[in-house]
Write a protein that holds these residues in place. Structure first.
Motif, short mmCIF file in Angstrom:
data_model
loop_
_atom_site.label_atom_id
_atom_site.label_comp_id
_atom_site.label_asym_id
_atom_site.label_seq_id
_atom_site.Cartn_x
_atom_site.Cartn_y
_atom_site.Cartn_z
N GLY A 223 0.78 -1.24 0.00
CA GLY A 223 0.00 0.00 0.00
C GLY A 223 0.81 1.28 0.00
O GLY A 223 0.25 2.37 -0.15
N VAL A 224 2.15 1.18 0.16
CA VAL A 224 3.02 2.37 0.18
C VAL A 224 3.50 2.66 -1.25
O VAL A 224 4.09 1.80 -1.90
CB VAL A 224 4.22 2.17 1.11
CG1 VAL A 224 5.12 3.41 1.09
CG2 VAL A 224 3.74 1.87 2.52
N SER A 225 3.23 3.88 -1.74
CA SER A 225 3.61 4.25 -3.10
C SER A 225 5.10 4.63 -3.14
O SER A 225 5.60 5.37 -2.29
CB SER A 225 2.77 5.43 -3.58
OG SER A 225 3.10 5.76 -4.92
N VAL A 226 5.80 4.09 -4.15
CA VAL A 226 7.25 4.30 -4.27
C VAL A 226 7.59 4.63 -5.72
O VAL A 226 6.99 4.08 -6.65
CB VAL A 226 8.05 3.05 -3.84
CG1 VAL A 226 9.55 3.28 -3.96
CG2 VAL A 226 7.68 2.62 -2.42
N GLU A 227 8.55 5.53 -5.89
CA GLU A 227 9.03 5.88 -7.23
C GLU A 227 10.57 5.89 -7.20
O GLU A 227 11.18 6.52 -6.34
CB GLU A 227 8.50 7.24 -7.66
CG GLU A 227 8.68 7.54 -9.13
CD GLU A 227 7.91 8.77 -9.59
OE1 GLU A 227 8.15 9.24 -10.71
OE2 GLU A 227 7.06 9.26 -8.80
N ARG A 228 11.19 5.16 -8.13
CA ARG A 228 12.65 5.06 -8.17
C ARG A 228 13.14 5.09 -9.61
O ARG A 228 12.40 4.82 -10.55
CB ARG A 228 13.13 3.76 -7.51
CG ARG A 228 12.94 3.72 -6.00
CD ARG A 228 13.84 4.71 -5.28
NE ARG A 228 13.77 4.57 -3.84
CZ ARG A 228 12.89 5.19 -3.05
NH1 ARG A 228 11.98 6.00 -3.60
NH2 ARG A 228 12.90 5.02 -1.74
#
Length: 464
Positions: A223-228
């Motif tokens: 549920g945690v949004s991540v961008e890499r």
């Protein structure tokens, strides 16, 4: 008379007779040689034991390492979409991952390049210098000389890619540049004012250059949004790498389960059991009493008190209670390692280990290696390691002392054999000299006898 060998001519005592005399003289040498053979065999046996104990120690060392005791494994509901490489420090649990977008690389496609007849390997009418720079501010100058072909220019860009990470290839007579790194990055091309190099290579907007900007990876984990910037994400889950491979449809996800890797510890214990059994069998063979009626039927080290003590101590250390305050496991039988015969041969039932790990993995880890109240390492693996090291350490190990003692005895024995052989050479020379003198004396006596007989015969003739 010099140089003539008379030996045996008159006395009948020839070289064969002397050789038989020497055989009797050399009987003590046979005993010395047999003793040397026995000592060499013992020295080699101890070296073999040292090698096997070294192997056993390495198997034990694996049982004390956290990489073995706390190994983790991971499984994904779809390995083709997302997976995880877990380390010993990865937290056990389920991770629901939805991949919205994969990271891509920035690329530049040139406009159509005017090539001479013959194509990409023929010389272009281009010379000058242009600069390639990446988003890390690393740049290189590409110098094009008269006579360079499009293929040669491509090679120059690729030679510089070790610094820029930007490589080139030719697609349908066009240059295609791409960044080795993914994410929102730029490929910057520049040249001196008035230069026409980039234009002739189709790498300007006016010449038809097309740029495709790289994108970042975008996903959610529990549920945690991540961008890499990369599809290999190492800084979201501590000590863990997330591998993004494909995207999900809206509302879909895959679950990656991280759990304790029981197979690694199970394999390490089985390796230990196998090496222990092999080592103990070898030691028992060397200690074998043999048949008293058959010389040489016993083991090479039969009756050796040092080896007998090693054998007994190893068996006791493996099966006895360790007394570790950090674990409730008393001995290794609770983890499935038990003896199967009167000689102490071990067998391993991995199901008991799995059961213990499922109940309390740290309790199992502490059995093999943990620190006591004094901060000192203790446990099954540590205890056995310490004992074996007392035998195999290169500076003051017990086996080193044994082999050095045997080596010293062998050196003394070799000196005895050399001195004995020297005495035998002198003895043989003495025999040859003595019997040669006897033959000469007998020859001279025979000659004198012949002369006397001749004189007597002559006197008898004159009387007639």
């Amino acid at each position: 008379m010099a140089g003539i060998n008379f030996i045996g001519s008159y006395s009948g005592i020839d070289q064969t007779s002397i050789d038989k005399l020497m055989e009797a003289e050399k009987l003590p040498l046979v005993q010395l040689s047999n003793k040397k053979t026995d000592l060499t065999a013992k020295q080699n046996a101890w070296k073999d034991i040292n090698t096997r104990l070294n192997s056993l120690n390495s198997k034990l060392s694996a049982l004390t390492k956290t990489d073995t005791l706390n190994a983790k494994s991971s499984t994904s509901t779809n390995e083709n979409t997302v997976s995880i490489t877990a380390s010993k420090n990865t937290s056990v649990g389920d991770y629901k991952i939805h991949v919205e977008r994969l990271a891509t690389s920035t690329s530049v496609l040139s406009g159509k390049i005017s090539l001479p007849e013959g194509g990409i390997t023929k010389a272009l009418d281009i010379s000058g210098t242009f600069t390639i720079k990446n988003s890390d501010d690393k740049s290189v100058d590409i110098t094009i000389e008269a006579g360079d072909s499009l293929s040669k220019i491509t090679s120059k860009i690729n030679d510089a890619s070790k610094d820029t990470g930007i490589s080139a290839t030719i697609i349908d007579d066009q240059l295609y540049l791409t960044d080795a790194k993914t994410g929102n990055r730029a490929i910057t091309l520049s040249e001196a004012e008035g230069s026409t190099v980039l234009g002739k290579l189709g790498l300007t907007t006016e010449a038809g250059k097309k740029v495709e900007e790289g994108t970042t990876a975008k996903f959610t984990i529990n549920g945690v949004s991540v961008e890499r910037n990369s599809n290999e994400v190492k800084d979201v889950l501590q000590y863990t790498t997330i591998h993004l491979k494909n995207t999900h449809e809206e509302g879909k996800h895959d679950t990656v389960k991280v759990s304790l890797d029981t197979s690694k510890l199970s394999g390490a214990i089985q390796d230990f059991v196998d090496q222990y059994n092999s080592t103990m069998t070898f030691i028992e063979d060397k200690l074998a009493a043999g048949d008293p009626k058959i010389p040489g039927s016993g083991g090479t080290l039969a009756g050796d008190s040092t080896l007998m003590r090693l054998h007994s101590s190893l068996r006791n250390l493996v099966t006895s209670t360790i007394g570790n305050e950090n674990t409730t496991i008393k001995d290794i039988s609770e983890l499935g390692v038990t003896t199967i015969d009167k000689f102490g041969k071990l067998q391993f039932d991995s199901s008991k280990l799995t059961e213990a790990l499922e109940k309390d993995p740290q309790n199992v880890a502490n059995f093999f290696n943990s620190k006591d109240s004094k901060g000192e390492e203790s446990g099954f693996g540590v205890r056995l390691n310490d004992y074996i090291n007392s035998y195999i350490t290169s500076d003051k190990g017990i086996i080193k002392g044994k082999t050095e003692s045997l080596e010293k005895t062998l050196e003394d024995l070799n000196d005895q054999i050399d001195r004995f052989n020297l005495r035998m050479e002198k003895k043989q020379a003495q025999y040859i000299k003595m019997f040669t003198a006897l033959d000469v004396a007998m020859m001279e006596a025979e000659s004198q006898m012949s002369w006397l007989v001749g004189q007597i015969d002559a006197m008898n003739v004159s009387k007639k």
